[in-house]
Design an enzyme around this catalytic site. Structure first.
Site, PDB file in Angstrom:
ATOM      1  N   HIS A   1      -3.481   7.378   3.060  1.00  0.00           N
ATOM      2  CA  HIS A   1      -3.849   6.093   2.472  1.00  0.00           C
ATOM      3  C   HIS A   1      -5.224   5.691   2.990  1.00  0.00           C
ATOM      4  O   HIS A   1      -5.515   5.817   4.180  1.00  0.00           O
ATOM      5  CB  HIS A   1      -2.799   5.040   2.845  1.00  0.00           C
TER       6      HIS A   1
ATOM      7  N   ASN B   1     -10.187   0.152   0.021  1.00  0.00           N
ATOM      8  CA  ASN B   1      -8.728   0.216  -0.091  1.00  0.00           C
ATOM      9  C   ASN B   1      -8.302  -0.294  -1.468  1.00  0.00           C
ATOM     10  O   ASN B   1      -8.358  -1.497  -1.721  1.00  0.00           O
ATOM     11  CB  ASN B   1      -8.096  -0.625   1.025  1.00  0.00           C
TER      12      ASN B   1
ATOM     13  N   CYS C   1       0.801  -1.225   0.000  1.00  0.00           N
ATOM     14  CA  CYS C   1       0.000   0.000   0.000  1.00  0.00           C
ATOM     15  C   CYS C   1       0.834   1.275   0.000  1.00  0.00           C
ATOM     16  O   CYS C   1       0.286   2.372  -0.175  1.00  0.00           O
ATOM     17  CB  CYS C   1      -0.950   0.005   1.194  1.00  0.00           C
TER      18      CYS C   1
END
Length: 332
Positions: A256, A286, A116
């Protein structure tokens, strides 16, 4: 010669049409909308349903969106960095294929994988190429088809991830705008807490690994959450203090989009008001490497030249960090 900084001069994005809502997930696994929303902040995520299309499809669409909006000639792009955790193939770089398909045939390209944090690390890499003076246009794409590695019988992961792509163009700047500072870190202690165990050189693909679902992403949610909250908040606080910024100086936090509680903890540590914290997690979930550029794209209309933006991410491995960026243009 004036000092060269690396600034974002254009953004683009793409998400698939199909919406996988919490209500639909209720029919697939033992979960419900209230539970998902309360714990993650996610309401829906986009899924690329076509089994014959991979991450490259998403990346190409996002790059084409940027190219059209910025009205640039793809032949002028010097390099393409493909930030992704779900490359089309284990061998044969996805970025190389994407560069060719968008007409950036004068560019060299490669993939960058840091889970990520891939896009955040990619920003550092793209900026370094620009600041070297050797390159004028670096296209950074963050894209992931997370649905290709999610086990939709595992409620701990299938509620979180979605598919999408975003892209930014880095160019030289001589006004002191663009990337100002970065704090990037990693720790191999996280190797077993968020991973796909099979399909690599350690555990090659066999009939048994497929049967045991070892090619799907798994995570120890509590451990990942604990590390993410601490490290993403720490990194963001450090970058602000190191650059003598106050909470008033920070115009926007671009975090994020993994979990709203992690985002809230980071914003709280920085003492930022809610209006400065940018989120689209409720729409996309996500999307791993795509979360940061998707936020930049969704909120581009709010940014003004000179705005102080803090970007932060945390990913498997573990990988994490924060970047301080001065926005370089007013949206037309």
């Amino acid at each position: 010669m004036n000092t060269i900084t690396a600034a974002i001069t254009a953004v683009g994005a793409y998400v698939p049409d199909y919406i996988l809502s919490n209500k639909v997930l209720e029919t697939m696994v033992d979960t419900n909308d209230e539970w998902i929303t309360t714990r993650t902040g996610i309401k829906e995520r986009r899924i690329l349903k076509d089994a014959h299309k991979g991450t490259s499809f998403l990346a190409i669409k996002a790059a084409q969106d940027l190219i059209a909006k910025a009205n640039i000639d793809p032949l002028e792009i010097d390099m393409v960095i493909m930030a992704t955790a779900t490359a089309d193939m284990p061998v044969a770089s996805t970025g190389v294929y994407v560069a060719t398909e968008i007409g950036a045939t004068n560019a060299f390209a490669y993939d960058l994988q840091a889970a990520c944090s891939s896009f955040l690390y990619g920003m550092s890499t793209a900026a370094a190429y620009i600041q070297s003076g050797r390159y004028k246009k670096v296209l950074l794409i963050g894209a992931d088809k997370m649905s290709s590695i999610v086990d939709y019988t595992d409620r701990s992961t299938c509620i979180i991830f979605g598919d999408g792509a975003g892209a930014v163009l880095f160019e030289p700047n001589y006004e002191g705008l663009g990337l100002q500072d970065e704090y990037l870190r990693s720790d191999g202690v996280g190797r077993d807490f968020l991973k796909i165990s099979a399909g690599g050189s350690l555990i090659p693909t066999t009939e048994e690994t497929v049967k045991n679902r070892q090619h799907n992403i798994i995570q120890d949610g509590k451990t990942v959450f604990k590390y993410a909250v601490t490290n993403m908040a720490d990194a963001s606080e450090l970058i602000v203090k190191r650059n003598n910024l106050t909470n008033e100086d920070v115009d926007w936090l671009v975090p994020h989009q993994a979990n709203k509680r992690i985002i809230d903890a980071t914003a709280s540590r920085m003492n930022l008001e809610d209006s400065k914290v940018l989120m689209n997690i409720e729409k996309y979930g996500n999307t791993t490497s795509a979360t940061l550029p998707l936020v930049l794209s969704d909120f581009e209309h709010k940014f003004k030249k000179g705005d102080n933006i803090i970007l932060a991410a945390f990913g498997g491995g573990f990988t994490w960090g924060s970047i301080y960026l001065k926005w370089a243009y007013d949206t037309k």
